[in-house]
Design an enzyme around this catalytic site. Structure first.
Site, PDB file in Angstrom:
ATOM      1  N   ASN A  10      18.573 -22.126  -3.904  1.00 54.34           N
ATOM      2  CA  ASN A  10      18.143 -21.506  -2.646  1.00 54.34           C
ATOM      3  C   ASN A  10      19.378 -21.392  -1.754  1.00 54.34           C
ATOM      4  OD1 ASN A  10      17.006 -20.786  -0.220  1.00 54.34           O
ATOM      5  ND2 ASN A  10      15.964 -22.740   0.122  1.00 54.34           N
ATOM      6  N   TRP A  11      19.903 -20.181  -1.664  1.00 51.87           N
ATOM      7  CA  TRP A  11      21.162 -19.990  -0.932  1.00 51.87           C
ATOM      8  C   TRP A  11      20.976 -19.996   0.581  1.00 51.87           C
ATOM      9  CZ3 TRP A  11      23.976 -15.478  -4.031  1.00 51.87           C
ATOM     10  CH2 TRP A  11      24.208 -15.920  -5.347  1.00 51.87           C
ATOM     11  N   LYS A  12      19.737 -19.932   1.032  1.00 49.44           N
ATOM     12  CA  LYS A  12      19.457 -19.886   2.480  1.00 49.44           C
ATOM     13  C   LYS A  12      20.290 -18.768   3.135  1.00 49.44           C
ATOM     14  CE  LYS A  12      18.134 -24.673   2.210  1.00 49.44           C
ATOM     15  NZ  LYS A  12      17.927 -25.944   2.886  1.00 49.44           N
ATOM     16  N   HIS A  98       8.859 -22.400   2.535  1.00 51.17           N
ATOM     17  CA  HIS A  98       9.946 -23.371   2.690  1.00 51.17           C
ATOM     18  C   HIS A  98       9.811 -24.062   4.046  1.00 51.17           C
ATOM     19  CE1 HIS A  98      13.936 -25.076   3.223  1.00 51.17           C
ATOM     20  NE2 HIS A  98      14.013 -25.062   1.903  1.00 51.17           N
ATOM     21  N   GLU A 100      11.859 -24.714   6.248  1.00 47.20           N
ATOM     22  CA  GLU A 100      12.561 -24.037   7.351  1.00 47.20           C
ATOM     23  C   GLU A 100      11.740 -22.847   7.858  1.00 47.20           C
ATOM     24  OE1 GLU A 100      16.273 -23.662   5.246  1.00 47.20           O
ATOM     25  OE2 GLU A 100      16.428 -25.844   5.282  1.00 47.20           O
ATOM     26  N   GLU A 168       9.534 -30.732  -1.547  1.00 44.86           N
ATOM     27  CA  GLU A 168      10.769 -30.956  -0.801  1.00 44.86           C
ATOM     28  C   GLU A 168      10.475 -31.808   0.428  1.00 44.86           C
ATOM     29  OE1 GLU A 168      13.758 -27.590  -1.787  1.00 44.86           O
ATOM     30  OE2 GLU A 168      12.531 -26.949  -0.106  1.00 44.86           O
ATOM     31  N   GLY A 174      19.120 -31.121   3.095  1.00 47.87           N
ATOM     32  CA  GLY A 174      20.394 -30.914   3.771  1.00 47.87           C
ATOM     33  C   GLY A 174      20.924 -32.158   4.471  1.00 47.87           C
ATOM     34  N   SER A 214      18.585 -32.385  -1.224  1.00 47.85           N
ATOM     35  CA  SER A 214      19.855 -33.040  -1.575  1.00 47.85           C
ATOM     36  C   SER A 214      19.987 -33.352  -3.065  1.00 47.85           C
ATOM     37  CB  SER A 214      20.069 -34.292  -0.725  1.00 47.85           C
ATOM     38  OG  SER A 214      20.146 -33.939   0.643  1.00 47.85           O
ATOM     39  N   GLY A 235      19.663 -26.448  -2.533  1.00 53.42           N
ATOM     40  CA  GLY A 235      20.291 -25.704  -1.450  1.00 53.42           C
ATOM     41  C   GLY A 235      21.803 -25.823  -1.525  1.00 53.42           C
ATOM     42  N   GLY A 236      22.341 -26.771  -0.769  1.00 52.68           N
ATOM     43  CA  GLY A 236      23.792 -26.940  -0.640  1.00 52.68           C
ATOM     44  C   GLY A 236      24.558 -26.890  -1.956  1.00 52.68           C
TER      45      GLY A 236
END
Ligand code: PGA
Length: 252
Positions: A10-12, A98, A100, A168, A174, A214, A235-236
């Site tokens: 997930n590149w956000k 998600h 966010e 999640e 993150g 994470s 993500g990251g």
């Protein structure tokens, strides 16, 4: 039956068109055994097309997803993007719900459910995200919260063959804090049992449940070793080819 692991990035809101295409090209040029794992990239809308083209050039084995989609077909919805639009750009999947989207953009379970139903009716596969906040975990309501999000998100969806759930925990996204493998497994098991109750034993056995929050090269193997963890939503660590490849090849 054994569930095929899905490693999803997930590149956000990261990577422009050129950067996204380069990242997807670098990852898909590497040695990946697609017969034993699925790989997915979820770039921002603006580079779905370029990422899809980059994936195709390297054999077309990885999947491309949007990070969101609107539940209407077309019309006066300024700023929104439809299922047909993302499909025409090369996406076959969409991430919905998600945390966010829920916390920053105010998406409710009802809105997310409309999006899930619309996406499935348009032939897309869906990653439905669920997860509790730190406050909910400290209050001991994490299972209740996550099962409620799961049930509401899937309301009216009888066939789960094109649905993946991503658990999640919001406090792990993150932050560098990961749920322990045992905590992740406990929640995944609870979700699977719940799917067995609200749908069928067979659907519960077959549905893939990803862990997100994470996940990185250092903890992927142990998380993936849990019986009910069928992959990751990353993500990251999905933004660097070397790290994402290590997670893709978690068992090598
Ligand atoms: P993270 O994000 O891996 O950076 O924690 C995961 C996600 O939000 O999908």
């Amino acid at each position: 039956m054994s569930r095929k692991p899905l490693i999803a990035g997930n590149w956000k809101m990261n990577k422009n068109v050129a950067e996204g295409a380069a990242l997807a090209a670098e990852i898909t040029a590497a040695d990946i055994d697609y017969s034993t794992r699925d790989v997915l990239f979820a770039p921002p809308f603006t580079n779905i097309y370029a990422v899809s083209e980059a994936v195709k050039k390297n054999g077309g084995k990885a999947f491309v997803a949007a990070q969101n989609v609107y539940f209407e077909t077309s019309g006066a919805f300024t700023g929104e993007v439809s299922c047909d639009m993302i499909k025409s750009a090369g996406a076959e999947w969409v991430i919905l719900g998600h945390s966010e989207r829920r916390s920053i953009f105010g998406e409710t379970d009802e809105v997310i459910n409309k999006k899930v139903k619309k996406a499935l009716s348009e032939g897309l596969s869906v990653i439905l995200c669920v997860g509790e906040t730190l406050w909910e975990r400290e209050a001991g309501t994490e299972v209740e919260t996550v099962l409620a999000q799961t049930g509401k998100g899937l309301e009216g969806v009888a066939d789960l063959s094109k649905v993946v759930i991503a658990y999640e925990p919001v406090w792990a996204i993150g932050t560098g804090k990961t749920a322990s493998p045992a905590d992740a497994e406990a929640m995944h098991k609870a979700i699977r049992e719940y799917i067995g109750k609200i749908r069928s034993k067979e659907q519960a056995e077959n549905i893939r449940i990803l862990y997100g929050g994470s996940m990185k090269p250092e903890n992927a193997k142990e998380l993936m070793a849990q019986p009910d963890v069928d992959g990751g939503l990353i993500g990251g660590a999905s933004l660097k080819a070397a790290d994402f490849l290590k997670i893709i090849n978690f068992d090598k």
